[in-house]
Design a protein around this motif. Sequence first.
Motif, short mmCIF file in Angstrom:
data_model
loop_
_atom_site.label_atom_id
_atom_site.label_comp_id
_atom_site.label_asym_id
_atom_site.label_seq_id
_atom_site.Cartn_x
_atom_site.Cartn_y
_atom_site.Cartn_z
N ASN A 57 -13.04 -7.70 -6.23
CA ASN A 57 -11.83 -8.47 -6.49
C ASN A 57 -10.68 -7.57 -6.95
O ASN A 57 -9.54 -7.72 -6.50
CB ASN A 57 -12.10 -9.54 -7.54
N ARG A 58 -10.98 -6.65 -7.86
CA ARG A 58 -9.92 -5.77 -8.36
C ARG A 58 -9.37 -4.87 -7.26
O ARG A 58 -8.15 -4.68 -7.15
CB ARG A 58 -10.46 -4.92 -9.52
N VAL A 59 -10.27 -4.33 -6.44
CA VAL A 59 -9.83 -3.46 -5.35
C VAL A 59 -8.95 -4.22 -4.36
O VAL A 59 -7.88 -3.74 -3.95
CB VAL A 59 -11.05 -2.84 -4.63
N VAL A 60 -9.39 -5.41 -3.96
CA VAL A 60 -8.62 -6.22 -3.00
C VAL A 60 -7.26 -6.58 -3.58
O VAL A 60 -6.22 -6.49 -2.91
CB VAL A 60 -9.40 -7.48 -2.59
N ASP A 61 -7.23 -6.98 -4.85
CA ASP A 61 -5.95 -7.34 -5.48
C ASP A 61 -4.98 -6.16 -5.51
O ASP A 61 -3.78 -6.32 -5.28
CB ASP A 61 -6.19 -7.85 -6.90
N ASP A 62 -5.50 -4.97 -5.79
CA ASP A 62 -4.64 -3.78 -5.83
C ASP A 62 -4.05 -3.48 -4.45
O ASP A 62 -2.86 -3.15 -4.33
CB ASP A 62 -5.43 -2.56 -6.33
N VAL A 63 -4.88 -3.60 -3.41
CA VAL A 63 -4.38 -3.34 -2.05
C VAL A 63 -3.39 -4.42 -1.63
O VAL A 63 -2.34 -4.12 -1.03
CB VAL A 63 -5.56 -3.24 -1.06
N VAL A 64 -3.71 -5.68 -1.94
CA VAL A 64 -2.79 -6.78 -1.60
C VAL A 64 -1.44 -6.58 -2.27
O VAL A 64 -0.38 -6.79 -1.66
CB VAL A 64 -3.41 -8.13 -2.00
N GLU A 65 -1.46 -6.17 -3.52
CA GLU A 65 -0.20 -5.94 -4.23
C GLU A 65 0.62 -4.84 -3.56
O GLU A 65 1.85 -4.98 -3.38
CB GLU A 65 -0.49 -5.55 -5.68
N ALA A 66 -0.04 -3.76 -3.15
CA ALA A 66 0.67 -2.67 -2.49
C ALA A 66 1.23 -3.11 -1.14
O ALA A 66 2.38 -2.79 -0.79
CB ALA A 66 -0.28 -1.47 -2.30
N VAL A 67 0.43 -3.86 -0.36
CA VAL A 67 0.90 -4.33 0.95
C VAL A 67 2.04 -5.32 0.79
O VAL A 67 3.04 -5.28 1.53
CB VAL A 67 -0.26 -4.97 1.74
N THR A 68 1.93 -6.23 -0.19
CA THR A 68 2.98 -7.22 -0.43
C THR A 68 4.30 -6.54 -0.80
O THR A 68 5.37 -6.91 -0.30
CB THR A 68 2.56 -8.18 -1.56
N ARG A 69 4.22 -5.55 -1.65
CA ARG A 69 5.42 -4.83 -2.06
C ARG A 69 6.05 -4.11 -0.86
O ARG A 69 7.27 -4.17 -0.65
CB ARG A 69 5.07 -3.83 -3.16
N ALA A 70 5.22 -3.46 -0.05
CA ALA A 70 5.74 -2.76 1.14
C ALA A 70 6.33 -3.74 2.14
O ALA A 70 7.36 -3.46 2.76
CB ALA A 70 4.63 -1.93 1.77
N ALA A 71 5.66 -4.90 2.32
CA ALA A 71 6.14 -5.90 3.27
C ALA A 71 7.49 -6.47 2.84
O ALA A 71 8.38 -6.69 3.66
CB ALA A 71 5.12 -7.01 3.42
N SER A 72 7.66 -6.72 1.53
CA SER A 72 8.93 -7.27 1.04
C SER A 72 10.06 -6.26 1.19
O SER A 72 11.20 -6.62 1.49
CB SER A 72 8.79 -7.70 -0.42
N GLN A 73 9.75 -4.99 1.01
CA GLN A 73 10.76 -3.96 1.19
C GLN A 73 11.16 -3.82 2.64
O GLN A 73 12.33 -3.62 2.97
CB GLN A 73 10.26 -2.63 0.64
N SER A 74 10.17 -3.96 3.56
CA SER A 74 10.47 -3.86 4.99
C SER A 74 11.34 -5.01 5.46
O SER A 74 12.16 -4.86 6.36
CB SER A 74 9.15 -3.86 5.79
N ALA A 75 11.15 -6.20 4.82
CA ALA A 75 11.89 -7.39 5.25
C ALA A 75 13.28 -7.46 4.64
O ALA A 75 14.12 -8.23 5.08
CB ALA A 75 11.11 -8.64 4.88
N ALA A 76 13.55 -6.67 3.58
CA ALA A 76 14.83 -6.74 2.89
C ALA A 76 15.95 -6.12 3.73
O ALA A 76 15.71 -5.21 4.52
CB ALA A 76 14.74 -6.02 1.55
#
Length: 458
Positions: free
Chosen positions: A431-450
Amino acid sequence: MRKYFGTDGIRGRANGVITPDLAMKVGQAAGLLFQRGEHRHRVIIGKDTRLSGYMIENALVAGFTSVGMDVLLLGPMPTPAVAMLTRSMRCDLGVMISASHNPYEDNGIKLFGPDGFKLNDDVEMEIEALIDSDLTQRLSGSAKLGRAKRIESADARYIEFAKRTLPRQLDLEGMRVVVDCANGAGYKVAPEALWELGADVISLGVEPNGFNINQDVGSTAPDALVRKVREVRADVGIALDGDADRVLIVDEKGQKVDGDQLMGVVARSWKDDGRLTQSGIVATIMSNLGLERYLGGLGLNLVRTAVGDRYVLEHMRAHGFNLGGEQSGHIIMSDYTTTGDGLIAALQLLAVVKRCERPVSEVCHCFEPLPQVLKNVRYKSGKPLQETSVVQAIEAGRERLGAHGRLIIRPSGTEPVIRVMGEGDDGDLVNRVVDDVVEAVTRAASQSAAPAAIKGAA
């Protein structure tokens, strides 16, 4: 790079991605490509129950007939039935109009060759090239246009085919079965086939209205099935998806049984009967590590492919396997079918249950699955997985899981999401590993969409 086709045909929002113009061009392009030989050429078309199916069906008919192909219309019909009837009726091409488990707003076009198998990447690329060419120069003359007619016997043909996959002496007498058809393509044939085999059938998801396909019913929303199984004290629940090529089972206790457990059941049964053509089965990278360990204990191998039943099937055909599938419930039994078939997979499970004379909960609990977490990150544009921060997060996660787990990150082939899956012996760590990767992907995705100015300021 492919412009129109994804991992399972062409799919997208109806009147957004899937327009009448595109559907007509697909019909023209595929029709031209599959006119081989001097015989009268025929294509068979089935669909699920989405409102947009009428629009797409008529556009495909216009496309195929305009290049001289005759069209046989099946109406609502499971994807595996279209594949089977393409072969049975000696058609040059088969088409299924469906977006599978997606909501009603989406739709799609799946194509099958004359052998009943989905088209490979090279053929789809040829169709794409034709779609983008000037097709008006290749239309048939007035005297050579195609004709279209409806096939009224399609339901009965498929039901009889499905029943014949069970031994003649085996029936479902004495079994109470709840079947959830997702208000989709199997809403008529699945309950009828089970009833003809002798089961006491209670049906859910059999009132399609064009909008309710997969809505709170079916294999992707099985809670209604779980409640009904418990309410009527059924022996088993069967949930299909919108085009009935995948299945999820609910046992008599209301517990869900996924495709990994089903493959384990059938693999062991077929091994005991000497029916496996290879010493193992084929699944995808998403199948649970518990299945791999269970099969290893039986002396069987688990071969993994990329996600998508087409890739499972391609490996099966290339290497002589007759059993494979996906955790999601696409189970391919090439002794019977050329694609996943939810109804036939369910019947094979029930055959094992009847022979063992044990409840479904005992038969289907082959192994204890390892803790597995799957989360989706939706994105609008860009390539988040190529961002340095995401690459570093993935590498760190894999290092933390080590040899006792797996981390799979991939973009979906059917919708704009990135899937992050982790599994391992330590559920908290996963769970911790998945949450860390999801957070990184979410942050990168939001930056790409801005907007560029905002990204620059950040």
